[in-house]
Design a protein around this motif. Structure first.
Motif, PDB file in Angstrom:
ATOM      1  N   UNK A  43       0.806  -1.233   0.000  1.00 30.51           N
ATOM      2  CA  UNK A  43       0.000   0.000   0.000  1.00 30.51           C
ATOM      3  C   UNK A  43       0.834   1.277   0.000  1.00 30.51           C
ATOM      4  N   UNK A  44       1.937   1.305   0.750  1.00 36.49           N
ATOM      5  CA  UNK A  44       2.773   2.508   0.796  1.00 36.49           C
ATOM      6  C   UNK A  44       3.308   2.875  -0.582  1.00 36.49           C
ATOM      7  N   UNK A  45       3.438   1.895  -1.440  1.00 38.33           N
ATOM      8  CA  UNK A  45       3.941   2.126  -2.792  1.00 38.33           C
ATOM      9  C   UNK A  45       2.974   2.911  -3.663  1.00 38.33           C
ATOM     10  N   UNK A  46       1.749   3.135  -3.180  1.00 36.76           N
ATOM     11  CA  UNK A  46       0.757   3.903  -3.941  1.00 36.76           C
ATOM     12  C   UNK A  46       0.887   5.409  -3.713  1.00 36.76           C
ATOM     13  N   UNK A  47       1.748   5.820  -2.777  1.00 37.24           N
ATOM     14  CA  UNK A  47       1.924   7.250  -2.490  1.00 37.24           C
ATOM     15  C   UNK A  47       2.251   8.011  -3.771  1.00 37.24           C
ATOM     16  N   UNK A  48       1.593   9.130  -3.960  1.00 36.28           N
ATOM     17  CA  UNK A  48       1.820   9.976  -5.126  1.00 36.28           C
ATOM     18  C   UNK A  48       0.830   9.747  -6.251  1.00 36.28           C
ATOM     19  N   UNK A  49       0.103   8.635  -6.232  1.00 35.78           N
ATOM     20  CA  UNK A  49      -0.904   8.385  -7.263  1.00 35.78           C
ATOM     21  C   UNK A  49      -2.174   9.158  -6.932  1.00 35.78           C
ATOM     22  N   UNK A  50      -2.850   9.626  -7.969  1.00 34.57           N
ATOM     23  CA  UNK A  50      -4.090  10.378  -7.782  1.00 34.57           C
ATOM     24  C   UNK A  50      -5.036  10.075  -8.941  1.00 34.57           C
ATOM     25  N   UNK A  51      -6.341  10.194  -8.697  1.00 35.87           N
ATOM     26  CA  UNK A  51      -7.306   9.981  -9.786  1.00 35.87           C
ATOM     27  C   UNK A  51      -6.954  10.838 -11.001  1.00 35.87           C
ATOM     28  N   UNK A  52      -7.187  10.265 -12.178  1.00 34.51           N
ATOM     29  CA  UNK A  52      -6.864  10.930 -13.435  1.00 34.51           C
ATOM     30  C   UNK A  52      -5.542  10.465 -14.020  1.00 34.51           C
ATOM     31  N   UNK A  53      -4.720   9.839 -13.203  1.00 37.47           N
ATOM     32  CA  UNK A  53      -3.412   9.358 -13.651  1.00 37.47           C
ATOM     33  C   UNK A  53      -3.580   8.129 -14.539  1.00 37.47           C
ATOM     34  N   UNK A  54      -2.757   8.015 -15.576  1.00 38.03           N
ATOM     35  CA  UNK A  54      -2.720   6.832 -16.432  1.00 38.03           C
ATOM     36  C   UNK A  54      -1.656   5.888 -15.897  1.00 38.03           C
ATOM     37  N   UNK A  55      -2.009   4.592 -15.855  1.00 42.14           N
ATOM     38  CA  UNK A  55      -1.115   3.584 -15.305  1.00 42.14           C
ATOM     39  C   UNK A  55      -1.003   2.390 -16.234  1.00 42.14           C
TER      40      UNK A  55
END
Length: 142
Positions: A43-55
């Protein structure tokens, strides 16, 4: 060429799709929504991601069949047969998918994404951010 290795899933897809027959040929075309439920250890690895981002999401086609070297694109028999590596067939020597998705929401270790056409329970191997500076062919524009 004979080396072996193992991969460890970091999460699982939660989806309304329950069979390969129900899955559309390409997620972004269908706009399918799904949830990636990440193992809480990551879960900590998700830091910095936000809605609207392409992955980029890499999954394991754990229900794939033996690959054939020649296929009809998208399984459409009206299309000319072509080589496996010129297709998006899920039945591959190493059944790994690479899908570009849009992050719609992030709630704890759950990512709601659009464009992931995976069957419920599909193992997720990795998640990487899409970057126009890196992922566009040189000389091409998005």
């Amino acid at each position: 060429m004979g080396a072996t290795f193992s991969l460890r899933p970091i999460g699982v897809v939660k989806s309304a799709l329950t069979s390969m027959d129900a899955a559309p040929p390409q997620g972004p075309e269908a706009g399918t929504e799904a949830v990636i439920e990440l193992d809480p250890a990551w879960s900590e690895g998700l830091d910095g991601l936000a809605p609207g981002r392409w992955l980029w999401v890499l999954c394991l086609f754990d229900r794939a069949k033996e690959p054939k070297l020649k296929v009809h694109p998208r399984g459409d028999r009206s299309r000319p047969i072509t080589g496996l590596f010129n297709s998006r067939s899920p039945h591959r020597p190493n059944p790994i998918s690479l899908t570009l998705v849009r992050l719609e929401a992030l709630e704890g270790n759950r990512l709601r994404v659009r464009g992931l056409e995976m069957i419920d329970g599909t193992p997720v191997l990795d998640i990487k951010p899409w970057s126009g500076n890196i992922d566009q062919p040189r000389g091409e524009q998005a």
